[in-house]
Design a protein around this motif. Structure first.
Motif, PDB file in Angstrom:
ATOM      1  N   GLY A   4      57.655  86.127  87.974  1.00  0.00           N
ATOM      2  CA  GLY A   4      58.960  85.827  88.568  1.00  0.00           C
ATOM      3  C   GLY A   4      59.096  86.194  90.035  1.00  0.00           C
ATOM      4  O   GLY A   4      60.049  85.772  90.682  1.00  0.00           O
ATOM      5  N   THR A  29      62.555  84.558  89.961  1.00  0.00           N
ATOM      6  CA  THR A  29      62.908  83.769  88.780  1.00  0.00           C
ATOM      7  C   THR A  29      63.138  84.709  87.604  1.00  0.00           C
ATOM      8  O   THR A  29      62.364  85.642  87.385  1.00  0.00           O
ATOM      9  CB  THR A  29      61.770  82.780  88.441  1.00  0.00           C
ATOM     10  OG1 THR A  29      61.596  81.913  89.565  1.00  0.00           O
ATOM     11  CG2 THR A  29      62.102  81.948  87.215  1.00  0.00           C
ATOM     12  N   GLY A  30      64.221  84.463  86.858  1.00  0.00           N
ATOM     13  CA  GLY A  30      64.517  85.300  85.701  1.00  0.00           C
ATOM     14  C   GLY A  30      65.950  85.119  85.271  1.00  0.00           C
ATOM     15  O   GLY A  30      66.533  84.052  85.485  1.00  0.00           O
ATOM     16  N   GLU A  31      66.528  86.184  84.677  1.00  0.00           N
ATOM     17  CA  GLU A  31      67.889  86.098  84.185  1.00  0.00           C
ATOM     18  C   GLU A  31      68.696  87.270  84.739  1.00  0.00           C
ATOM     19  O   GLU A  31      68.233  88.410  84.743  1.00  0.00           O
ATOM     20  CB  GLU A  31      67.882  86.146  82.652  1.00  0.00           C
ATOM     21  CG  GLU A  31      69.217  85.840  82.047  1.00  0.00           C
ATOM     22  CD  GLU A  31      69.161  85.885  80.524  1.00  0.00           C
ATOM     23  OE1 GLU A  31      68.327  85.165  79.912  1.00  0.00           O
ATOM     24  OE2 GLU A  31      69.939  86.664  79.940  1.00  0.00           O
ATOM     25  N   ALA A  58      70.516  82.035  84.427  1.00  0.00           N
ATOM     26  CA  ALA A  58      69.105  81.911  84.796  1.00  0.00           C
ATOM     27  C   ALA A  58      69.022  81.588  86.281  1.00  0.00           C
ATOM     28  O   ALA A  58      69.731  80.699  86.759  1.00  0.00           O
ATOM     29  CB  ALA A  58      68.454  80.794  83.983  1.00  0.00           C
ATOM     30  N   VAL A  59      68.199  82.321  86.981  1.00  0.00           N
ATOM     31  CA  VAL A  59      68.014  82.033  88.409  1.00  0.00           C
ATOM     32  C   VAL A  59      66.559  81.652  88.658  1.00  0.00           C
ATOM     33  O   VAL A  59      65.661  82.083  87.928  1.00  0.00           O
ATOM     34  CB  VAL A  59      68.408  83.239  89.307  1.00  0.00           C
ATOM     35  CG1 VAL A  59      69.904  83.508  89.213  1.00  0.00           C
ATOM     36  CG2 VAL A  59      67.609  84.493  88.953  1.00  0.00           C
ATOM     37  N   GLU A  60      66.364  80.838  89.676  1.00  0.00           N
ATOM     38  CA  GLU A  60      65.016  80.360  89.953  1.00  0.00           C
ATOM     39  C   GLU A  60      64.691  80.593  91.417  1.00  0.00           C
ATOM     40  O   GLU A  60      65.534  80.339  92.288  1.00  0.00           O
ATOM     41  CB  GLU A  60      64.944  78.868  89.627  1.00  0.00           C
ATOM     42  CG  GLU A  60      63.517  78.352  89.557  1.00  0.00           C
ATOM     43  CD  GLU A  60      63.495  76.852  89.251  1.00  0.00           C
ATOM     44  OE1 GLU A  60      62.556  76.188  89.731  1.00  0.00           O
ATOM     45  OE2 GLU A  60      64.412  76.360  88.569  1.00  0.00           O
ATOM     46  N   ALA A  61      63.488  81.051  91.663  1.00  0.00           N
ATOM     47  CA  ALA A  61      63.084  81.361  93.034  1.00  0.00           C
ATOM     48  C   ALA A  61      63.262  80.146  93.939  1.00  0.00           C
ATOM     49  O   ALA A  61      62.837  79.046  93.609  1.00  0.00           O
ATOM     50  CB  ALA A  61      61.628  81.825  93.057  1.00  0.00           C
ATOM     51  N   CYS A 115      71.885  80.666  94.193  1.00  0.00           N
ATOM     52  CA  CYS A 115      72.452  81.397  93.054  1.00  0.00           C
ATOM     53  C   CYS A 115      73.817  81.983  93.377  1.00  0.00           C
ATOM     54  O   CYS A 115      74.422  82.662  92.551  1.00  0.00           O
ATOM     55  CB  CYS A 115      71.478  82.487  92.599  1.00  0.00           C
ATOM     56  SG  CYS A 115      71.295  83.822  93.784  1.00  0.00           S
ATOM     57  N   LYS A 136      66.055  78.658  94.625  1.00  0.00           N
ATOM     58  CA  LYS A 136      67.250  77.864  94.296  1.00  0.00           C
ATOM     59  C   LYS A 136      68.508  78.690  94.579  1.00  0.00           C
ATOM     60  O   LYS A 136      68.509  79.912  94.420  1.00  0.00           O
ATOM     61  CB  LYS A 136      67.227  77.462  92.811  1.00  0.00           C
ATOM     62  CG  LYS A 136      66.071  76.545  92.441  1.00  0.00           C
ATOM     63  CD  LYS A 136      66.413  75.084  92.743  1.00  0.00           C
ATOM     64  CE  LYS A 136      65.217  74.155  92.632  1.00  0.00           C
ATOM     65  NZ  LYS A 136      64.659  74.075  91.270  1.00  0.00           N
ATOM     66  N   SER A 165      68.079  82.582  95.344  1.00  0.00           N
ATOM     67  CA  SER A 165      67.396  83.628  94.585  1.00  0.00           C
ATOM     68  C   SER A 165      65.946  83.699  95.036  1.00  0.00           C
ATOM     69  O   SER A 165      65.247  82.684  95.052  1.00  0.00           O
ATOM     70  CB  SER A 165      67.455  83.339  93.089  1.00  0.00           C
ATOM     71  OG  SER A 165      66.747  84.364  92.424  1.00  0.00           O
TER      72      SER A 165
END
Lengths: 133, 370
Positions: A113, A77-79, A53-56, A60, A58, A74
């Motif tokens: 996202g 946001t998503g996978e 899972a990645v978050e805007a 990665c 943050k 990233s």
């Protein structure tokens, strides 16, 4: 070196990543021509695994040039659904072709996202000018 | 805090040539022109040209008392100045009373009354102060840094590129020897020294002529594959050759014996600063050593990364990088002597992950002599 024309359909982050999200469900992410140029010769790219899972905004992953390491944030946001496996053995592709062959991850987008703060190509080029490049 | 960065006489030339500039030891210096890997490979296989004018240049000459220059240097450095012949240079370290390294330097013996030191850019002020404080014999200390420039031409093609510009027979200069001559009609000291692990020359020239010599060498060396080279590849080149970097691989808290510098530590030469500490270390053995390592797993260990063994933090990386010629990720680390043997498996913590590495013999790279 690489092409320094920034694709008009991409969105751009202040951390110098690009996002190609033609629809609401999937996005491709990489670092910009400006970022690869600033880093210099890239010798290692550390990317998240599929399913992460990645978050805007943050971290990665990371990109290492000969002289420094730089985090990849990233922009969405998503996978993670796919990573560019070619970069493991040929990280120099990011220098040569950052916007096409040097893509890094594909992401299945969460709802909303793609943050609205991401810049258009005009705004990004303005930012580069302001940063004095 | 912002302080004005110092500029070498070639600063405008570097900028005009499109070099990427960075602050280094208080100086505004080129880190790369065409790219660190391309420049690194050029030095290993052809040649590279470095502006190293940021280094400090100091003359130490006899004062009223004959032999004072020799006595001063012999008392504050660990290598044996008595072994230096006229026209010879050696690598040594300026020590403090605890045998900590104040700086690593080169000494040239110009005459029995006159020595010359090449010192690190970031250590200029400390070195000069330290030498003056210890100058009990009244030697004459003259800072020549601002009136001279220093250019390093390094690589297997260095001799061929430089020879047409000087009447001095360059092949007759042995490694770590120097001679006075002319380059492009300008008085120059030509030293067969460098910091890359390759054959090459360091030219000490008047500031006013440095741009002409820089441009002339680059132009003439083009067909030999000569590239202007920056501090980025200077670091990767010296690391492949396991040459130490001051402030990273050694400092005032570490002694030469703890830093793989036993070969420049001459305990039998007589009294010098720090000798007692070194003698005791030599007798008892040092607790910590500087070792080379290569990464087994993917990843690049950077400076200060913690080194682990069997779940314990045992040391830290002092220099780590990708090695462009060897195409490996390598580094130097300070570890307990018990873990210093080649073949020893260690883990290096890189952004929270344990990555496998192995202690290996140094240098990582050694040029083939022909």
């Amino acid at each position: 070196m690489s092409q320094s024309n920034y694709p008009a359909q991409f969105r751009y982050s202040t951390e110098h990543e690009w996002v190609d999200a033609p629809g609401p469900t999937a996005a491709t992410v990489g670092i910009t021509d400006h970022a690869q140029h600033a880093l210099g010769d890239i010798v290692f790219v550390d990317l998240p695994r599929v399913g992460t899972a990645v978050e805007a905004g943050k971290p990665c992953g990371s990109v290492e040039s000969v002289k420094a390491v730089s985090e990849i944030f990233s922009p969405v946001t998503g996978e993670v659904t796919e990573v560019n496996a070619t970069l493991a053995d040929h990280p120099e592709i990011v220098n040569q072709d950052p916007h096409v062959k040097g893509w890094m991850i594909k992401v299945a987008l969460a709802a909303g996202g793609v943050p609205s703060e991401l810049m258009t190509v005009e705004q990004y080029q303005e930012l580069l000018k302001r940063e004095g490049s | 805090m912002t302080t004005e960065l110092l500029k070498t006489a070639l600063n405008a030339t570097h900028r005009r040539m499109g070099a990427k500039m960075v602050p280094f030891g208080g100086w505004d210096m080129p880190v790369e022109y065409s790219g660190i890997i391309a420049e690194h490979m050029a030095v290993r296989t052809k040649a590279g040209l470095f502006d190293v004018s940021h280094m400090g240049r100091v003359d130490i000459e006899d004062g009223p008392q004959a032999g004072s220059a020799f006595a001063l240097l012999q008392s504050i450095t660990c290598n044996d100045v008595a072994k230096l012949q006229l026209g010879q240079a050696h690598y040594t370290a300026l020590l403090n009373a605890r045998a900590g390294i104040v700086d690593d330097i080169l000494i040239h013996k110009i005459s029995d009354r006159h020595y010359f030191l090449c010192i690190n850019a970031a250590r200029r002020a400390q070195d000069l102060a330290w030498i003056r404080v210890n100058n009990q014999h009244g030697a004459r200390i003259t800072n020549r840094s601002d009136e001279t420039a220093q250019i390093a031409l390094q690589g297997p093609r260095a001799l061929a590129i430089l020879q047409p510009f000087t009447k001095t027979d360059l092949a007759a200069i042995r490694y770590y020897w120097f001679t006075s001559g002319e380059v492009m009609g300008v008085p120059a000291r030509i030293a067969r020294t460098g910091y890359t692990g390759e054959d090459g020359f360091e030219l000490y020239i008047p500031v006013a002529e440095s741009e002409r010599i820089w441009n002339g060498l680059l132009e003439a060396g083009k067909h030999e594959g000569l590239l202007p080279a920056g501090l980025g590849c200077r670091n990767t080149l010296r690391l492949e050759s396991a040459m130490l970097l001051y402030g990273h691989d050694m400092d005032e808290a570490t002694t030469p014996l703890e830093s793989n510098l036993g070969w420049i530590t001459k305990l039998d030469k007589g009294e010098f600063l720090g000798r007692e500490v070194l003698q005791e270390q030599k007798a008892k053995g040092v607790a910590q050593q500087l070792v080379g390592f290569r990464m087994i797993d993917r990843g690049i260990a950077r400076d200060d990364a913690p080194v682990w063994k069997d779940g314990q933090k045992i040391g830290k990386v002092t220099s780590g990088s990708h090695a462009p010629f060897l195409k490996q990720n390598i580094g130097l680390a300070r570890v307990p002597s018990a873990n210093a043997k080649p073949g020893e498996r260690i883990s290096i913590e890189i952004r929270g992950q344990m990555v496998a590495a192995e202690v290996v013999p140094t240098p990582f790279y050694k040029r083939s002599k022909n």
